[in-house]
Every structure is written in structure tokens, then in C-alpha cells.
Scaffold this active site. Structure first.
Site, short mmCIF file in Angstrom:
data_model
loop_
_atom_site.label_atom_id
_atom_site.label_comp_id
_atom_site.label_asym_id
_atom_site.label_seq_id
_atom_site.Cartn_x
_atom_site.Cartn_y
_atom_site.Cartn_z
CB CYS A 191 8.53 -2.75 7.88
SG CYS A 191 7.88 -1.29 7.05
CB CYS B 58 8.37 -0.69 -0.03
SG CYS B 58 9.10 -2.10 0.81
#
Ligand code: FES
Length: 169
Positions: A36, A109
Site C-alpha cells: 500500500c 496494517c
């Protein structure tokens, strides 16, 4: 993504804990999410307790998604008082356990938080992270994440990061 998860993330980022550069840190770890492009930096301060190295406090900066910020906020609270061994043994999901079950798209994450923590501890232990490159890098520099991002773009190439003032309501 479940409503309960989203609600927990929103609660955590409404008042993030331990956000910002730690001036007197003993160690810092920086990681970037390969998929990302988000980045997270974590600072650690240690103290000795009963002959063991214990995390006294932690802080973070993030150019990342809400989940990464929420997870880092929770993690920096959770690892206070843990030995380096205890902290190293924790997974991203454990560090962000208060968020509840993670949606599959958000697991990385919390892994970024885990990696930043490990990188900072390994840096302090003198085990520079050859095995984490190029995904992660560690440094004992106390520069902020913003300083480093801007420094890497000197000469007019790449991206210049400028923080905008908060919007007036
Ligand atoms: Fe990149 Fe969450 S989407 S850290």
C-alpha cells in the site's frame, strides 16, 4: 468490514495515544507497507527493571490508513512495561487486539505495527535488520518520519510532504 471493527478504529483514532516523535528515544524503527505504500515509525524508550530491559514508553508517527494509526495507538499503550522478549513475541493482531477480529484486508496494517516495533527493538539490540530490508529499515536517527520523507526527495525529485493546517469548522 464489520461495523463493530470500523467503530473501534474510529474510537481509537479520535484520540490517538502516543502520537509524535519522541525526543529522548533510545531506538526507532521505520517500516513501509510494500503493497500500500504506507509508512510507520515507532520510537521506544527503555528502562531496566529487575535486570531486564523493559519498554518504558513508545510513540509513533504514521503516513498510513486509519487501521494502522488505531493499531499503533493501541500497541504503544499495550507494550508499556513489557520486556523486549515479551514485546517481540507479540503479533500484529495481538498488539491491536482491542480492535477485535481483523478483516483480511486489514491484517497487513497491524503487521506493519508489529514490524516497526520489532525493528526498533532489534535496532536497540544492535541487530540491524538485514533480513527486513528492503521492506523495513531501522535507524537510530531521531529525525521525524516527515523529515526523512522530505530529505529523500531533495533536489526536486519525487514527493514533498507538507502538512496542512487543520480545517476550521
Ligand atoms: Fe496500508 Fe493499512 S492500508 S497500512
Amino acid at each position: 468490514m464489520s461495523d463493530a471493527f470500523q467503530q473501534k478504529v474510529e474510537e481509537a483514532i479520535r484520540n490517538p495515544k502516543n502520537l509524535g516523535k519522541m525526543e529522548d528515544a533510545d531506538s526507532v524503527g521505520t517500516v513501509g507497507g510494500a503493497g500500500c505504500g504506507d509508512m510507520l515509525r515507532m520510537w521506544l524508550k527503555f528502562r531496566d527493571q529487575d535486570g531486564k530491559k523493559v519498554i518504558d514508553k513508545a510513540s509513533f508517527q504514521s503516513f498510513g490508513c486509519e487501521t494502522a494509526i488505531a493499531a499503533a495507538s493501541l500497541a504503544t499503550e499495550l507494550i508499556r512495561g513489557k520486556t523486549t522478549e515479551e514485546a517481540m513475541s507479540m503479533s500484529g493482531a495481538e498488539l491491536a487486539a482491542d480492535l477485535g477480529p481483523l478483516p483480511p484486508t486489514k491484517i497487513h496494517c497491524t503487521t506493519m505495527v508489529e514490524d516497526a516495533l520489532r525493528t526498533a527493538i532489534e535496532s536497540h539490540q544492535g541487530k540491524a535488520c538485514e533480513n527486513l530490508e528492503p521492506k523495513s529499515q531501522s535507524t537510530r536517527s531521531s529525525n521525524s518520519l516527515l523529515d526523512n520523507m522530505n530529505a529523500s526527495t531533495k533536489g526536486g525529485k519525487g514527493l514533498k510532504v507538507v502538512l496542512l493546517p487543520p480545517e476550521e469548522s
